[in-house]
Write an enzyme that holds these catalytic residues in place. Structure first.
Site, PDB file in Angstrom:
ATOM      1  N   LYS A 188     100.783 -35.805   4.895  1.00 50.31           N
ATOM      2  CA  LYS A 188     100.353 -34.768   4.999  1.00 50.31           C
ATOM      3  C   LYS A 188      99.864 -34.508   6.259  1.00 50.31           C
ATOM      4  O   LYS A 188      98.669 -35.122   7.001  1.00 50.31           O
ATOM      5  CB  LYS A 188      99.019 -34.577   4.085  1.00 50.31           C
ATOM      6  CG  LYS A 188      99.321 -34.748   2.609  1.00 50.31           C
ATOM      7  CD  LYS A 188      99.673 -36.374   1.973  1.00 50.31           C
ATOM      8  CE  LYS A 188     100.147 -36.176   0.722  1.00 50.31           C
ATOM      9  NZ  LYS A 188      99.120 -36.013  -0.542  1.00 50.31           N
ATOM     10  N   HIS A 234     105.387 -38.446   1.116  1.00 51.94           N
ATOM     11  CA  HIS A 234     103.951 -38.243   0.735  1.00 51.94           C
ATOM     12  C   HIS A 234     102.973 -38.108   2.357  1.00 51.94           C
ATOM     13  O   HIS A 234     101.822 -38.055   2.080  1.00 51.94           O
ATOM     14  CB  HIS A 234     103.555 -39.647   0.187  1.00 51.94           C
ATOM     15  CG  HIS A 234     102.274 -39.409  -0.341  1.00 51.94           C
ATOM     16  ND1 HIS A 234     101.121 -40.464  -0.183  1.00 51.94           N
ATOM     17  CD2 HIS A 234     101.938 -38.918  -1.677  1.00 51.94           C
ATOM     18  CE1 HIS A 234     100.218 -39.934  -0.988  1.00 51.94           C
ATOM     19  NE2 HIS A 234     100.772 -39.337  -2.012  1.00 51.94           N
ATOM     20  N   ASP A 291     100.431 -24.916  16.848  1.00 45.06           N
ATOM     21  CA  ASP A 291     100.435 -25.128  18.482  1.00 45.06           C
ATOM     22  C   ASP A 291      99.960 -26.461  18.804  1.00 45.06           C
ATOM     23  O   ASP A 291     100.708 -27.228  18.504  1.00 45.06           O
ATOM     24  CB  ASP A 291      99.466 -23.950  18.819  1.00 45.06           C
ATOM     25  CG  ASP A 291     100.008 -22.379  18.737  1.00 45.06           C
ATOM     26  OD1 ASP A 291     101.207 -22.470  18.483  1.00 45.06           O
ATOM     27  OD2 ASP A 291      99.305 -21.457  18.565  1.00 45.06           O
TER      28      ASP A 291
END
Length: 513
Positions: A175, A173, A180
């Site tokens: 995110k 889950h 870079d």
């Protein structure tokens, strides 16, 4: 059949509730949240490197721009990648950037690593896997796609539970979107709704190589214990790695724990050494300044006024850092402090509810009204989920009223025509302050799933800088402006009617959504 599907997840073994050990804050320290660095690495940065975004469109445009300008690495962790035109445009951006990188250097230094959930990413004939296979076929040496499969979905349970319902057992889950040395922390997935009309939260940390390195290593560690997507749409584990659902569960979880904790502990050690070196240099610099009587010129970094703490929660692997830190923050919040807590899915753990109801701070809890719940209007059993959330909300509100806490603990419902609500996190305002000094932002929803079932990550951002505090305050105000205060009359509205079967089933299944 519908009833059986609802009860299928109950075959999964129960997980014991573990409460956090006591831990006290340190008000005498440089800032009162430095105790968090006893658990995780502390990254000191300038507040000028932090930008708070406010809209899905802004988030989407930033993702595309960052992909197009990436030179060394693109690392993206999400629940899934959608299959619409906007998602295809993201994949096209990745393809173009990889192509340019090859043409410019012959053998490209650019590496793309994508981590998704196996069950959610495999749903349907056209899915996250089919979206990404062309990249793997075209750039096999540069692209890695890892699909995390929970070790709790195995054996007969894995055979019995159908698609979609198998996602209730546990998910990847996290995110995190990294390009870079720039990192975007969010609760948003890579899907068209999250780019258009699904409200979430998003923070960009610019030019932050140490933080980018940490999240790259974290995604690599989870990727190493995940299934690797192949060019022919098959999956396989890395050579010598224990299989998540065919191998021994205890062995697999121990290996995963070791890999993730290595990342956390090595980063913590690096940051401690860096702090010691910086402190020693600043002491020498002060001595030099007092002798010379003028500031030394040079490219010295500005003193950090903002601190980033990554908080990881992976209960299947025995890692409970986010839970411990969140419980401590709620426990230690002083009288007259204000905590604004938001979740798209109001289903708090019993421990979090007890702390909110039993501590001294004021709480303003923002949650989704039924119409902006992501499951509103869904087909089949899923269509009843908003009603289940209404039932859970009403039970909590009744408890607040029974304890005569309505002034101190206030519920507010987000409502916005044509939109859904997915924002999560909290903002902490110290007593007497009009601006927050701390926010939590990332993937956890403060519910049972976030604490016990799924892989989660968020960051605590602590800042002394007034301009950044103002940004965070405006973010909070903007979200809460679209809300109304919950009262007893709220539950008398026709759209709040909860059918008897939903009331009966909710206590049985509330730990699965």
């Amino acid at each position: 059949r519908s009833s059986w599907l609802l009860l299928a997840p109950l075959l999964s073994p129960p997980v014991p509730v573990i409460t956090a050990p006591p831990c006290s804050l340190c008000p005498e320290a440089a800032h009162r949240f430095q105790w968090i660095r006893n658990l995780v690495p502390e990254f000191g940065i300038s507040s000028s490197h932090v930008k708070v975004l406010s809209s899905p469109a802004e988030f989407y445009e930033l993702l595309k721009m960052q992909i197009k300008t990436a030179k060394q690495r693109v690392v993206m962790a999400s629940l899934y990648l959608g299959t619409g035109l906007l998602e295809q445009e993201l994949v096209d951006c990745l393809e173009e950037t990889l192509e340019k990188s090859l043409q410019a250097e012959g053998s490209s230094n650019l590496r793309v690593s994508i981590l998704l959930d196996y069950t959610r990413g495999s749903r349907g004939r056209k899915n996250s896997r089919t979206m990404l296979i062309p990249l793997l076929q075209r750039f096999p040496e540069q692209v890695r796609v890892s699909l995390f499969h929970t070790p709790n979905l195995r054996g007969l349970l894995r055979l019995l539970i159908p698609e979609r319902f198998n996602e209730t057992i546990g998910l990847q889950h996290i995110k995190v979107y990294l390009f870079d040395d720039n990192v975007i922390l969010s609760g948003a997935n890579l899907s068209d709704l999250y780019f258009t009309n699904r409200q979430d939260r998003y923070v960009l940390l610019q030019d932050s190589p140490e933080i980018a390195d940490f999240f790259t290593e974290l995604v690599d560690a989870i990727g190493d214990v995940s299934l690797q997507l192949q060019r022919d749409d098959t999956v396989q584990m890395m050579e010598g790695m224990e299989h998540p659902y065919q191998g021994d569960k205890v062995t697999y979880c121990e290996i995963a724990n070791r890999r993730v904790m290595e990342v956390i502990n090595s980063a913590r050690t690096r940051q401690e050494l860096l702090h010691a070196k910086t402190f020693h240099s600043s002491q020498q610099g002060s001595s030099l300044l007092s002798q010379q009587g003028s500031p030394a010129s040079g490219g010295l970094k500005p003193e950090p006024d903002t601190w980033i703490y990554p908080l990881i929660q992976m209960k299947p692997f025995g890692i409970q850092i986010d839970e411990l830190v969140t419980e401590t923050l709620l426990t230690e919040a002083e009288r007259d402090a204000r905590i604004y807590l938001t979740t798209g899915y109001f289903n708090l753990t019993q421990a979090y509810m007890d702390l909110i109801l039993g501590t001294r701070a004021e709480y303003r809890i923002l949650l989704a009204s039924p119409e902006v719940n992501g499951f509103f209007g869904a087909k089949g059993v899923a269509g009843a989920i908003p009603a289940a959330y209404v039932y859970i909300e009403r039970q909590f509100y009744s408890e607040v009223c029974c304890l005569h806490q309505e002034e101190r603990v206030q519920l507010q419902e987000y409502s916005r025509a044509g939109w859904t609500f997915h924002a999560k996190g909290l903002w902490l305002y110290l007593a007497g302050s009009d601006l927050p000094c701390l926010t939590l932002i990332g993937s956890p929803n403060f519910g049972y799933r976030s604490v016990h079932r799924d892989l989660e990550a968020q960051v605590a951002i602590v800042t002394e800088n007034k301009a950044l505090q103002q940004q965070l305050h405006q973010e909070q105000e903007q979200l809460y402006l679209c809300s109304g205060v919950v009262s007893s009359s709220t539950f008398e509205q026709p759209n709040r009617y909860v059918k008897l079967w939903v009331k009966l089933v909710t206590p049985l299944i509330k730990n699965f959504f």
